[in-house]
Design a protein around this motif. Structure first.
Motif, mmCIF file in Angstrom:
data_model
loop_
_atom_site.group_PDB
_atom_site.id
_atom_site.type_symbol
_atom_site.label_atom_id
_atom_site.label_comp_id
_atom_site.label_asym_id
_atom_site.label_seq_id
_atom_site.Cartn_x
_atom_site.Cartn_y
_atom_site.Cartn_z
ATOM 1 N N LEU A 47 7.723 20.311 -0.901
ATOM 2 C CA LEU A 47 6.455 20.394 -0.198
ATOM 3 C C LEU A 47 6.084 21.858 0.023
ATOM 4 C CD1 LEU A 47 6.886 17.630 2.551
ATOM 5 C CD2 LEU A 47 5.918 17.412 0.260
ATOM 6 N N THR A 48 4.790 22.124 0.059
ATOM 7 C CA THR A 48 4.316 23.476 0.320
ATOM 8 C C THR A 48 4.427 23.765 1.822
ATOM 9 O OG1 THR A 48 2.022 22.824 0.729
ATOM 10 C CG2 THR A 48 2.671 23.206 -1.576
ATOM 11 N N PRO A 49 4.418 25.040 2.202
ATOM 12 C CA PRO A 49 4.442 25.366 3.645
ATOM 13 C C PRO A 49 3.298 24.719 4.420
ATOM 14 C CG PRO A 49 4.944 27.317 2.356
ATOM 15 C CD PRO A 49 4.541 26.253 1.375
ATOM 16 N N ILE A 50 2.101 24.648 3.824
ATOM 17 C CA ILE A 50 0.957 24.024 4.501
ATOM 18 C C ILE A 50 1.221 22.541 4.719
ATOM 19 C CG2 ILE A 50 -1.465 23.351 4.231
ATOM 20 C CD1 ILE A 50 -2.022 26.030 3.007
ATOM 21 N N GLN A 51 1.804 21.866 3.726
ATOM 22 C CA GLN A 51 2.106 20.446 3.873
ATOM 23 C C GLN A 51 3.161 20.216 4.954
ATOM 24 O OE1 GLN A 51 3.126 19.570 -0.185
ATOM 25 N NE2 GLN A 51 1.035 19.001 -0.747
ATOM 26 N N TRP A 52 4.165 21.076 5.011
ATOM 27 C CA TRP A 52 5.169 20.962 6.071
ATOM 28 C C TRP A 52 4.522 21.168 7.438
ATOM 29 C CZ3 TRP A 52 9.579 18.735 6.319
ATOM 30 C CH2 TRP A 52 10.434 18.656 5.213
ATOM 31 N N PHE A 53 3.619 22.159 7.526
ATOM 32 C CA PHE A 53 2.944 22.416 8.795
ATOM 33 C C PHE A 53 2.074 21.229 9.201
ATOM 34 C CE2 PHE A 53 -0.691 24.356 11.163
ATOM 35 C CZ PHE A 53 0.030 24.713 12.304
ATOM 36 N N ALA A 54 1.390 20.634 8.227
ATOM 37 C CA ALA A 54 0.550 19.466 8.511
ATOM 38 C C ALA A 54 1.397 18.298 9.015
ATOM 39 C CB ALA A 54 -0.220 19.057 7.256
ATOM 40 N N ILE A 55 2.525 18.059 8.364
ATOM 41 C CA ILE A 55 3.424 16.986 8.794
ATOM 42 C C ILE A 55 3.949 17.267 10.204
ATOM 43 C CG2 ILE A 55 5.706 15.978 8.369
ATOM 44 C CD1 ILE A 55 5.094 16.189 5.377
ATOM 45 N N LEU B 203 0.810 -1.213 0.000
ATOM 46 C CA LEU B 203 0.000 0.000 0.000
ATOM 47 C C LEU B 203 0.847 1.268 0.000
ATOM 48 C CD1 LEU B 203 -2.729 -1.162 2.541
ATOM 49 C CD2 LEU B 203 -3.002 -0.876 0.069
ATOM 50 N N ILE B 204 1.919 1.288 0.790
ATOM 51 C CA ILE B 204 2.692 2.525 0.866
ATOM 52 C C ILE B 204 3.434 2.793 -0.443
ATOM 53 C CG2 ILE B 204 4.845 1.569 1.801
ATOM 54 C CD1 ILE B 204 3.079 4.919 2.685
ATOM 55 N N TYR B 205 3.827 1.755 -1.160
ATOM 56 C CA TYR B 205 4.483 1.999 -2.452
ATOM 57 C C TYR B 205 3.484 2.498 -3.495
ATOM 58 C CZ TYR B 205 9.352 0.815 -1.735
ATOM 59 O OH TYR B 205 10.672 0.853 -1.355
ATOM 60 N N GLN B 206 2.242 2.073 -3.382
ATOM 61 C CA GLN B 206 1.222 2.650 -4.240
ATOM 62 C C GLN B 206 1.007 4.131 -3.891
ATOM 63 O OE1 GLN B 206 -0.437 1.239 -6.960
ATOM 64 N NE2 GLN B 206 1.188 -0.272 -6.636
ATOM 65 N N ALA B 207 1.107 4.447 -2.602
ATOM 66 C CA ALA B 207 1.007 5.850 -2.194
ATOM 67 C C ALA B 207 2.212 6.643 -2.684
ATOM 68 C CB ALA B 207 0.889 5.947 -0.671
ATOM 69 N N PHE B 208 3.420 6.064 -2.583
ATOM 70 C CA PHE B 208 4.617 6.743 -3.059
ATOM 71 C C PHE B 208 4.534 7.055 -4.553
ATOM 72 C CE2 PHE B 208 7.542 4.714 0.372
ATOM 73 C CZ PHE B 208 7.100 5.650 1.296
ATOM 74 N N ALA B 209 3.866 6.189 -5.305
ATOM 75 C CA ALA B 209 3.748 6.400 -6.747
ATOM 76 C C ALA B 209 2.866 7.601 -7.073
ATOM 77 C CB ALA B 209 3.175 5.147 -7.415
ATOM 78 N N ARG B 210 2.049 8.048 -6.105
ATOM 79 C CA ARG B 210 1.078 9.110 -6.361
ATOM 80 C C ARG B 210 1.279 10.361 -5.521
ATOM 81 N NH1 ARG B 210 -1.035 4.107 -6.890
ATOM 82 N NH2 ARG B 210 -2.478 3.726 -8.625
ATOM 83 N N LEU B 211 2.100 10.256 -4.464
ATOM 84 C CA LEU B 211 2.280 11.358 -3.532
ATOM 85 C C LEU B 211 3.760 11.587 -3.257
ATOM 86 C CD1 LEU B 211 -0.321 10.254 -0.803
ATOM 87 C CD2 LEU B 211 -0.711 11.978 -2.580
ATOM 88 N N PRO B 212 4.138 12.789 -2.800
ATOM 89 C CA PRO B 212 5.494 12.967 -2.267
ATOM 90 C C PRO B 212 5.717 12.030 -1.085
ATOM 91 C CG PRO B 212 4.436 15.103 -2.626
ATOM 92 C CD PRO B 212 3.367 14.051 -2.825
#
Length: 295
Positions: free
Chosen positions: A265-273, A92-101
């Motif tokens: 990554l965007t600032p919002i994505q960094w903040f979310a992480i 599952l995580i490799y499928q996520a890696f294929a679509r997301l940072p």
């Protein structure tokens, strides 16, 4: 042999060794995942997953030779569950890696260990950590105008989070009894899940020499080495400390994605992480505090 494995958690150096094992595991796993993305255009995410799990299983079987100490019948169900969660988590995580940072996917995946900590807690203060995690997740979801994250990738990352939670639960059950042999048996079970899927999806391209070469490096960095290190850490660290250390996974993943792949990554994505990491670490630290006696 079993007594030696169990006594490892009581040695004075055990926490330091366990913490170092987790840090090394996170670094290896995420650098390996970043390199694995280079193979996605050639053999696909399913092919990469099947290849790295197969090679990791062969490597661990060769090094550990776990058949010399067969697992007791009573531990087999937990061992099968551990291996199945290991296989599905990778799928599952490799499928996520294929679509997301990578940093975003791992930020969602780390909600699994967070859930393990929160599940065993009844303290009101943990509501704050839960709220922080939910806020971070909402900020990552493509609910805002201009959000470009793939919904299917997010779903795969969420599934990987659930598998990671169960991987920890079952991993704790088998770690004291089997130690590093549990990883070898678990990887064989994971290979039984992933190899047929990868072979069908990628075909003969999997046997290309340079693909096999990169796949072997990825297998060592992303499977054989980190899962062996995590098993050693589980034997030496309480669950809440293990969870605190795992909370660094999204930051390590984002850094690996930036250095190896140039993923921004965007600032919002960094903040979310950051919110998810704070929630994971905070809830784990709260779980380590002694509870006040009931009056």
């Amino acid at each position: 042999m079993i007594e030696t494995a169990r006594s490892s958690s009581t040695r004075p150096s055990a926490p330091l060794i366990g913490a170092g094992a987790v840090v090394a595991s996170l670094a290896a796993q995420n650098v390996g995942a970043a390199f694995a993305k280079h193979l996605f255009p050639v053999v696909g995410a399913y092919g990469v997953t099947g290849l790295r799990i197969a090679l990791a299983a062969l490597l661990l079987l060769t090094l550990r030779r776990p058949w010399r100490r067969m697992p007791a019948r009573a531990i087999v169900p937990a061992l099968v569950a551990y291996g199945a969660m290991l296989g599905l988590m990778n799928l599952l995580i490799y499928q996520a890696f294929a679509r997301l940072p990578i940093g975003v996917a791992t930020g969602i995946e780390v909600l699994g260990p967070l859930a393990v900590v929160l599940w065993g807690s009844r303290a009101r203060r943990d509501l704050a950590w839960f709220a922080a995690a939910v806020t971070g997740l909402v900020l990552l979801l493509p609910l805002r105008a201009g959000a470009a994250l793939d919904p299917l990738g997010l779903a795969f990352a969420g599934g990987a989070a659930a598998c990671w939670a169960l991987y920890i639960v079952y991993g704790k059950r088998v770690s004291d009894t089997l130690g590093g042999d549990a990883v070898a048996w678990g990887m064989v079970i994971a290979a039984a899940i992933n190899v047929p899927i990868g072979a069908v999806a990628a075909g003969p391209a999997l046997l290309t020499p340079w693909v096999l070469g990169i796949g072997f490096v990825v297998a060592v960095l992303s499977s054989a080495l980190p899962y062996s290190l995590e098993m050693e850490a589980m034997r030496r660290l309480p669950a809440h400390v293990f969870g605190i250390l795992l909370s660094a996974a999204p930051a390590v993943a984002a850094l690996a994605g930036f250095v190896v792949l140039g993923e921004m990554l965007t600032p919002i994505q960094w903040f979310a992480i950051l919110l998810i990491m704070v929630a994971s670490a905070g809830s784990a630290m709260a779980a380590s505090r002694p509870r006040a006696p009931a009056t």
